[in-house]
Design a protein around this motif. Structure first.
Motif, PDB file in Angstrom:
ATOM      1  N   ASN A  51      -2.778  -1.404  10.522  1.00 39.95           N
ATOM      2  CA  ASN A  51      -3.797  -0.694   9.745  1.00 39.95           C
ATOM      3  C   ASN A  51      -3.648   0.819   9.886  1.00 39.95           C
ATOM      4  O   ASN A  51      -3.356   1.325  10.972  1.00 39.95           O
ATOM      5  CB  ASN A  51      -5.196  -1.097  10.211  1.00 39.95           C
ATOM      6  CG  ASN A  51      -5.503  -2.558   9.916  1.00 39.95           C
ATOM      7  OD1 ASN A  51      -5.857  -2.903   8.804  1.00 39.95           O
ATOM      8  ND2 ASN A  51      -5.343  -3.413  10.927  1.00 39.95           N
ATOM      9  N   ASN A 110       0.824  -1.191   0.000  1.00 43.76           N
ATOM     10  CA  ASN A 110       0.000   0.000   0.000  1.00 43.76           C
ATOM     11  C   ASN A 110       0.864   1.249   0.000  1.00 43.76           C
ATOM     12  O   ASN A 110       2.083   1.179  -0.071  1.00 43.76           O
ATOM     13  CB  ASN A 110      -0.968  -0.014   1.200  1.00 43.76           C
ATOM     14  CG  ASN A 110      -0.208  -0.110   2.507  1.00 43.76           C
ATOM     15  OD1 ASN A 110       0.569   0.775   2.837  1.00 43.76           O
ATOM     16  ND2 ASN A 110      -0.415  -1.190   3.248  1.00 43.76           N
ATOM     17  N   GLU A 158      -6.686   3.141   4.203  1.00 46.23           N
ATOM     18  CA  GLU A 158      -5.741   2.396   3.362  1.00 46.23           C
ATOM     19  C   GLU A 158      -5.920   0.900   3.553  1.00 46.23           C
ATOM     20  O   GLU A 158      -6.267   0.445   4.646  1.00 46.23           O
ATOM     21  CB  GLU A 158      -4.297   2.789   3.685  1.00 46.23           C
ATOM     22  CG  GLU A 158      -3.913   4.180   3.239  1.00 46.23           C
ATOM     23  CD  GLU A 158      -2.428   4.428   3.417  1.00 46.23           C
ATOM     24  OE1 GLU A 158      -1.700   3.466   3.729  1.00 46.23           O
ATOM     25  OE2 GLU A 158      -2.005   5.572   3.231  1.00 46.23           O
ATOM     26  N   ASP A 159      -5.676   0.150   2.497  1.00 40.82           N
ATOM     27  CA  ASP A 159      -5.678  -1.304   2.609  1.00 40.82           C
ATOM     28  C   ASP A 159      -4.417  -1.747   3.349  1.00 40.82           C
ATOM     29  O   ASP A 159      -3.321  -1.245   3.062  1.00 40.82           O
ATOM     30  CB  ASP A 159      -5.706  -1.958   1.229  1.00 40.82           C
ATOM     31  CG  ASP A 159      -7.012  -1.697   0.498  1.00 40.82           C
ATOM     32  OD1 ASP A 159      -8.044  -1.553   1.190  1.00 40.82           O
ATOM     33  OD2 ASP A 159      -6.985  -1.634  -0.742  1.00 40.82           O
TER      34      ASP A 159
END
Length: 301
Positions: free
Chosen positions: A212, A136, A216-217
């Motif tokens: 996390n 990402n 965002e992934d």
């Protein structure tokens, strides 16, 4: 756990071949009174000194010296006497399935570099280095942390962030695809101490961790195992006995630290590296390796 144990030992094994030409010898360990005789001159044997076939060693009573030959095999001399190195050509035959072969190559490389050179390329001698990936925009996790084995000690699970994000959610799951974490912590730093959650995990069971960032992934989940005392001590005993060459406690601790790091026991490896540096503070390799290890794994950050 038995299955994991076998895989780890296979992972840190390597196959080497040795062409028998002129042999080179490197002093790996010295204890007591040992001297090197070259060109009719005797000098005190020192770790890191290279010897040739014609070099001679004089070993005193209650003394020992261990030698690495051609980067690939280790042997020791413990009986008092004077020896010519070409007597030991048979000891230079490489063990075709030695779990320490990469370690011996690493030691050879480091001890034969110019004095003052920083410890480098340690990771290139290990089998725990995966492909670099970044899933990402913001978060990057070192591929060596794809799997973490843990028994004891303090160690930070870490990552890097390439955005201005100032908050991260660290999750632990008991399944690779689970949606609800069994442990969660929101942090401002890019590290979480493993001691924060290790006691909440069952020993010998795979768990999965993830970082996390809002909107965002996340990176693909990584694996962590917590080992029980009996299984870990059995593994360390096997690593301790993996080499037949005699070692001082400093060299043994450094070797076990290297092998544990290669097997992804980062927290436990750190303790062994520290012991080696404490036992032999004069050997620059131990000091530099410890410094590099702390930097690689964000210890103290």
């Amino acid at each position: 756990m038995k299955h994991i144990h076998i895989l780890l030992l296979l992972t840190i094994c390597s196959v080497t071949t040795q062409a028998q030409k002129a042999n080179s010898f490197l002093i790996y360990s010295v204890k007591g009174s040992v001297s090197v005789v070259e060109n009719s001159k005797g000098t005190k044997a020192q770790i890191g000194k290279l010897l040739g076939d014609k070099s001679k060693l004089t070993v005193g009573a209650n003394s020992l010296i261990s030698i690495i030959c051609n980067e690939s095999s280790l042997f020791s001399i413990t009986k008092p006497g004077t020896y010519t190195m070409d007597q030991f050509k048979d000891s230079c035959l490489a063990n075709k399935s030695s779990i320490t072969s990469n370690y011996l190559k690493f030691i050879w490389n480091q001890l034969t570099t110019p004095k003052g050179s920083p410890e480098k390329n340690r990771k290139s001698y290990m089998n725990n280095v995966g492909a670099v990936s970044r899933a990402n925009i913001s978060i990057w996790i070192d591929s060596r942390l794809d799997t973490i084995n843990y028994y004891s000690g303090e160690f930070p699970v870490s990552w890097k962030c390439y955005s201005d994000a100032d908050e991260f959610t660290f999750d632990i799951y008991n399944e690779a695809e689970a949606t609800k974490p069994i442990f969660q912590k929101v942090v401002k730093k890019t590290t979480v101490p493993i001691s924060d959650f290790a006691s909440k995990l069952k020993k010998g069971t795979p768990y999965y961790w993830q970082v996390n960032v809002k909107n965002e992934d996340p990176e693909k989940r990584k694996v962590i195992y917590v080992w029980d005392k009996a299984s870990f001590e059995k593994l360390v005993a096997q690593l301790r006995n993996a080499e037949k060459g005699a070692e001082t406690p400093a060299e043994e601790n450094f070797r076990i630290g290297f092998l544990l790091e290669s097997a992804r026991f980062y927290s436990d490896a750190y303790g062994y590296y520290q012991k080696a540096a404490q036992l032999n503070p004069e050997l620059e390799l131990y000091k530099k390796t410890l410094e590099a290890f702390r930097k690689d794994y964000a210890i103290g950050q």
